[in-house]
Design a protein around this motif. Structure first.
Motif, PDB file in Angstrom:
ATOM      1  N   SER A  72      66.171  57.133   0.461  1.00 30.13           N
ATOM      2  CA  SER A  72      64.517  57.219   0.229  1.00 30.13           C
ATOM      3  C   SER A  72      63.896  55.807   0.556  1.00 30.13           C
ATOM      4  O   SER A  72      64.566  54.987   0.782  1.00 30.13           O
ATOM      5  CB  SER A  72      64.249  57.378  -1.169  1.00 30.13           C
ATOM      6  OG  SER A  72      64.582  58.720  -1.689  1.00 30.13           O
ATOM      7  N   VAL A 101      66.740  57.010   6.759  1.00 32.01           N
ATOM      8  CA  VAL A 101      65.865  56.722   5.733  1.00 32.01           C
ATOM      9  C   VAL A 101      64.758  57.728   5.916  1.00 32.01           C
ATOM     10  O   VAL A 101      63.948  57.834   6.862  1.00 32.01           O
ATOM     11  CB  VAL A 101      65.486  55.411   5.818  1.00 32.01           C
ATOM     12  CG1 VAL A 101      64.438  54.783   4.604  1.00 32.01           C
ATOM     13  CG2 VAL A 101      66.593  54.336   5.758  1.00 32.01           C
ATOM     14  N   THR A 102      64.663  58.465   4.765  1.00 37.57           N
ATOM     15  CA  THR A 102      63.795  59.687   5.129  1.00 37.57           C
ATOM     16  C   THR A 102      63.007  60.145   3.951  1.00 37.57           C
ATOM     17  O   THR A 102      63.366  59.853   2.919  1.00 37.57           O
ATOM     18  CB  THR A 102      64.405  60.929   5.650  1.00 37.57           C
ATOM     19  OG1 THR A 102      63.697  62.014   5.909  1.00 37.57           O
ATOM     20  CG2 THR A 102      65.493  61.347   4.620  1.00 37.57           C
ATOM     21  N   ASP A 103      61.906  60.867   4.028  1.00 38.24           N
ATOM     22  CA  ASP A 103      60.956  61.459   3.065  1.00 38.24           C
ATOM     23  C   ASP A 103      61.411  62.850   2.764  1.00 38.24           C
ATOM     24  O   ASP A 103      60.777  63.446   1.997  1.00 38.24           O
ATOM     25  CB  ASP A 103      59.463  61.351   3.060  1.00 38.24           C
ATOM     26  CG  ASP A 103      59.106  61.853   4.647  1.00 38.24           C
ATOM     27  OD1 ASP A 103      59.889  62.233   5.281  1.00 38.24           O
ATOM     28  OD2 ASP A 103      57.740  61.770   4.720  1.00 38.24           O
ATOM     29  N   ASP A 104      62.340  63.312   3.830  1.00 37.69           N
ATOM     30  CA  ASP A 104      62.755  64.900   3.701  1.00 37.69           C
ATOM     31  C   ASP A 104      64.380  64.914   4.071  1.00 37.69           C
ATOM     32  O   ASP A 104      64.445  65.017   5.202  1.00 37.69           O
ATOM     33  CB  ASP A 104      61.873  65.574   4.396  1.00 37.69           C
ATOM     34  CG  ASP A 104      61.957  66.990   4.216  1.00 37.69           C
ATOM     35  OD1 ASP A 104      62.866  67.485   3.751  1.00 37.69           O
ATOM     36  OD2 ASP A 104      61.331  68.064   5.052  1.00 37.69           O
ATOM     37  N   TRP A 162      60.483  60.551   9.026  1.00 38.44           N
ATOM     38  CA  TRP A 162      59.242  60.696   8.094  1.00 38.44           C
ATOM     39  C   TRP A 162      58.389  61.711   8.858  1.00 38.44           C
ATOM     40  O   TRP A 162      58.053  61.777   9.953  1.00 38.44           O
ATOM     41  CB  TRP A 162      58.643  59.369   7.353  1.00 38.44           C
ATOM     42  CG  TRP A 162      57.757  59.041   8.335  1.00 38.44           C
ATOM     43  CD1 TRP A 162      56.361  59.210   8.284  1.00 38.44           C
ATOM     44  CD2 TRP A 162      58.002  57.576   9.123  1.00 38.44           C
ATOM     45  NE1 TRP A 162      55.794  58.091   9.256  1.00 38.44           N
ATOM     46  CE2 TRP A 162      56.764  57.443   9.693  1.00 38.44           C
ATOM     47  CE3 TRP A 162      58.982  56.846   9.528  1.00 38.44           C
ATOM     48  CZ2 TRP A 162      56.569  56.375  10.736  1.00 38.44           C
ATOM     49  CZ3 TRP A 162      58.919  55.960  10.615  1.00 38.44           C
ATOM     50  CH2 TRP A 162      57.863  55.561  11.129  1.00 38.44           C
TER      51      TRP A 162
END
Length: 264
Positions: free
Chosen positions: A57, A42-45, A13
């Motif tokens: 997400s 697991v990421t925001d981008d 992140w």
């Protein structure tokens, strides 16, 4: 009979780590894990992630006191039964790890039980003292779908004033405590996961003349704190323009390039 598919999970992140960190980690896993696996980030981008990396997400904000979300306590949310439809043996790896050897043993070792690397402590702090029962959460394994009690304990106790220190001192202290509370915890064999700054960099004054050594028995090298991976590769002499104390410096570790790439 087909071999069971396992899971490998990482987090990314913000802007500290670009997609290349995830892609190089994924390539390292592909080169060193013989069984079928699902690789989840697991990421925001998800931009720039390699084909084969499944982007998921972040879970909802868990309102950890004094910490904007997402943060390192996301690792505890991974234990939630049903998260990302994960099921079965699951190996978590930080994105700034270097995979240098076979990984199958991380799934074969003590199946069904929690496993984590014992946290590293400075040499001077180990004199006449035993290592505290705290794992380093850069590399741990759990059974997804059967470990939700760790997550439930996190939700229950995260605002308990008697446990405040376990939260304010970081997630791995609480995580190890929660794992001990809810199951049997095993330390990985020391030679499997190596600390770059504790075990590769020669002690002062030899760090001034000798390059960091490669730990031939290690399958994973962790870059916790400083130097980080790029600093270790180029030589660690300054940090953000500020000169590093001589006893903490290291010469370039060019062998990192043999393992930190996206070739399968």
């Amino acid at each position: 009979m087909a071999e069971e598919r396992v899971n490998v999970v990482c987090l990314k992140w913000g802007t500290a780590y670009g997609p290349e960190y995830v892609n190089r980690l994924y390539a390292g896993v592909k080169r060193n894990l013989s069984r079928p696996f699902r690789f989840v980030c697991v990421t925001d981008d998800p931009q720039g992630l390699a084909e084969g990396v499944e982007a998921v997400s972040f879970p909802e904000d868990q309102h950890v006191i004094g910490r904007p979300w997402p943060n390192i306590f996301v690792k505890l949310c991974l234990f939630q039964d049903g998260f990302a439809n994960l099921s079965g043996p699951t190996l978590f790896l930080d994105v700034d790890l270097l995979v240098t050897g076979p990984l199958d043993k991380f799934f074969d070792y003590k199946p069904g039980e929690f496993c984590i690397i014992h946290n590293w402590v400075e040499r001077r702090k180990r004199i006449f003292r035993r290592l505290p029962d705290i794992g380093n959460s850069s590399c741990f394994r759990f059974d997804a779908g059967k470990s939700g009690n760790v997550y439930e304990l996190f939700l229950k106790d995260k605002e308990n004033p008697d446990l405040r220190e376990k939260f304010t001192k970081g997630s791995q202290k609480f995580q190890t405590w929660a794992m001990f509370r809810t199951g049997k915890v095993n330390w990985w064999p020391d030679e499997w996961v190596c600390s770059f700054k504790r075990q590769c960099i020669p002690v002062f004054p030899f760090n001034k003349i000798l390059a960091p050594g490669f730990p031939s028995k290690a399958s994973i090298i962790a870059f916790h704190g400083k130097p980080d991976l790029p600093q270790a590769l180029e030589g660690y002499y300054s940090d953000g323009g500020k000169k590093v104390k001589t006893h903490l410096t290291c010469r370039p570790a060019k062998w990192i390039l043999d393992y930190w790439h996206e070739k399968s």
